[in-house]
Write a protein that holds these residues in place. Structure first.
Motif, PDB file in Angstrom:
ATOM      1  N   GLN A 314     -71.681 -54.892  85.578  1.00 29.43           N
ATOM      2  CA  GLN A 314     -72.808 -55.199  84.719  1.00 29.43           C
ATOM      3  C   GLN A 314     -73.413 -56.577  85.243  1.00 29.43           C
ATOM      4  O   GLN A 314     -74.482 -56.729  84.875  1.00 29.43           O
ATOM      5  N   GLU A 350     -79.932 -46.151  81.342  1.00 34.11           N
ATOM      6  CA  GLU A 350     -79.115 -47.563  81.348  1.00 34.11           C
ATOM      7  C   GLU A 350     -79.910 -49.046  80.943  1.00 34.11           C
ATOM      8  O   GLU A 350     -79.514 -49.654  80.870  1.00 34.11           O
ATOM      9  N   LEU A 354     -79.288 -52.506  79.280  1.00 32.79           N
ATOM     10  CA  LEU A 354     -79.053 -53.695  80.048  1.00 32.79           C
ATOM     11  C   LEU A 354     -80.274 -54.785  79.683  1.00 32.79           C
ATOM     12  O   LEU A 354     -79.942 -55.959  79.369  1.00 32.79           O
ATOM     13  N   LYS A 357     -78.981 -56.194  76.361  1.00 32.14           N
ATOM     14  CA  LYS A 357     -77.800 -57.012  76.867  1.00 32.14           C
ATOM     15  C   LYS A 357     -78.213 -58.366  77.409  1.00 32.14           C
ATOM     16  O   LYS A 357     -77.728 -59.554  76.896  1.00 32.14           O
TER      17      LYS A 357
END
Length: 414
Positions: A314, A350, A354, A357
């Motif tokens: 990540q 995703e 992301l 985040k």
């Protein structure tokens, strides 16, 4: 004092005899600055390491240096003592702490004996900070965490005291940052380790510029520790708030200095970390990155390696995302999830998580349009730019200027 060196000179090489003679002459003539410089050679120079053992250096300190300690630069005297102590393999950690406290007490007693404290005389605050900070390494090895924290708080109070602002040396600050890095490592505080490393490196480079020691190699001998570079790069990799680190990657000293490691495994670890942090994490393709990370984790004692691997994957995605946004065309304020997915090679489903985040970490700000599957970027966290990024910024500013000029002209002509 001189007679002690004279006895030593009877059974040594011509070069060492000449060194002892110089020390004796400088002492007799009370040329304290020159004597201190010559003592640097005795304690640190590679040419005398074989013949003058660490045990002999301890005896020279006790019989020659200590009796004239009040006439010498107290920080340099402290350097000599710490260096000898760090190379002593016979004394226990407790004994080393006791000896450091003993030296500190002697220096503070000299302050107390000073008759007039109002004549511009500054107490030996720098040597006290250096000694206290050196003790932290030993106290952490003894698992005395609370004592180490208290020492650092006391040192920080001195560093931040406005009365001492002009008198605390760069060397004392370097000792402080070195000791706090040891504490950060002990507590696995990787974000703090990175930021404090920048301050440590800054102080170190300043001492190099100021020629704190007569020979630049002596500074390396006394202040750098084994595994310095792999520890720094490992902190960069595991820090969960650090997603751009050009301050380290573009630092000439870090890139050109040769650092000592304690084993072949540490050498391998350093090489792997350099590739991961300096190259693979910045590349869009993740094949080499994941391969290197798996090899890296096999060399460490980390638990929960599967969870750590997920975090590191990540982290790479976030680094690539920020790189993409930072280097995008200035006129392009919106990016689609599909476009981001293709450019940083992360699954499209995703991308939204992301981006969320990244926004939660305050790496960027913007508005996500879930219907149209895009993000409008309004802000990105400032960073130290590489040469390539500076050129991109220049081109973006030129383009912005041309577009602004075109728009303004069209309005005036309308």
């Amino acid at each position: 004092m001189s007679s002690y060196l004279y006895e030593l000179s009877k059974s040594c090489s011509a070069e060492t005899e000449s060194l002892y003679r110089d020390l004796t002459v400088l002492n007799d003539q009370k040329l304290w600055f020159q004597l201190t410089q010559k003592l640097e050679v005795l304690f640190f120079d590679d040419d005398f390491k074989t013949e003058i053992t660490n045990k002999q250096k301890q005896l020279i300190f006790e019989n020659f240096v200590e009796p004239i300690i009040k006439s010498l630069d107290d920080t340099k005297v402290t350097e000599f003592f710490i260096y000898v102590l760090s190379n002593d393999t016979e004394k226990s950690l407790e004994e080393k702490v006791k000896l450091l406290n003993g030296l500190k007490t002697k220096l503070l007693e000299l302050d107390d004996k000073k008759v007039n404290q109002n004549d511009g005389y500054i107490k030996r605050i720098n040597s006290k900070i250096i000694i206290d900070c050196e003790m932290i390494q030993y106290k952490l090895e003894l698992n005395r965490l609370n004592e180490s924290v208290d020492i650092l708080k006391d040192a920080l109070d001195t560093l931040e005291n406005p009365l001492f602002e002009n008198f605390v040396s760069i060397r004392a600050k370097l000792a402080y940052y070195k000791s706090i890095l040891k504490l950060n490592k002990f507590n696995k505080e990787y974000n703090e380790y990175y930021y404090n490393s920048l301050l440590f490196i800054s102080c170190y480079q300043k001492l190099l510029e100021d020629k704190y020691f007569n020979n630049a190699l002596y500074l390396k001998e006394t202040t750098l520790w084994v595994n310095f570079k792999p520890e720094l790069y490992y902190a960069i990799l595991l820090a969960d708030k650090i997603y751009h680190f050009n301050e380290i990657l573009d630092n000439q000293w870090v890139n050109t200095e040769s650092f000592a490691n304690d084993s072949a495994q540490s050498d391998k670890l350093e090489a792997l970390l350099e590739d991961v942090v300096g190259k693979h994490i910045l590349e869009v393709n993740s094949t080499e990155y994941i391969k290197s990370i798996n090899e890296l984790l096999s060399l460490t004692n980390e638990t929960a390696k599967e969870q750590l691997l997920k975090f590191l994957i990540q982290k790479k995605a976030l680094v690539n995302l920020l790189g993409l946004i930072f280097n995008e065309n200035a006129s392009k304020k919106s990016l689609t999830f599909s476009e981001i997915s293709k450019k940083i090679q992360v699954e499209e489903n995703e991308i939204e998580l992301l981006l969320m985040k990244a926004m939660s970490l305050n790496l960027l700000q913007g508005k996500i349009n879930q219907v149209d599957q895009l993000i409008k970027i309004t802000w990105i966290q400032p960073r130290v730019m590489t040469g390539k990024e500076i050129m991109v910024l220049r081109d973006n500013l030129v383009q912005w200027k041309d577009n602004h000029l075109k728009t303004t002209t069209e309005k005036l002509l309308a």
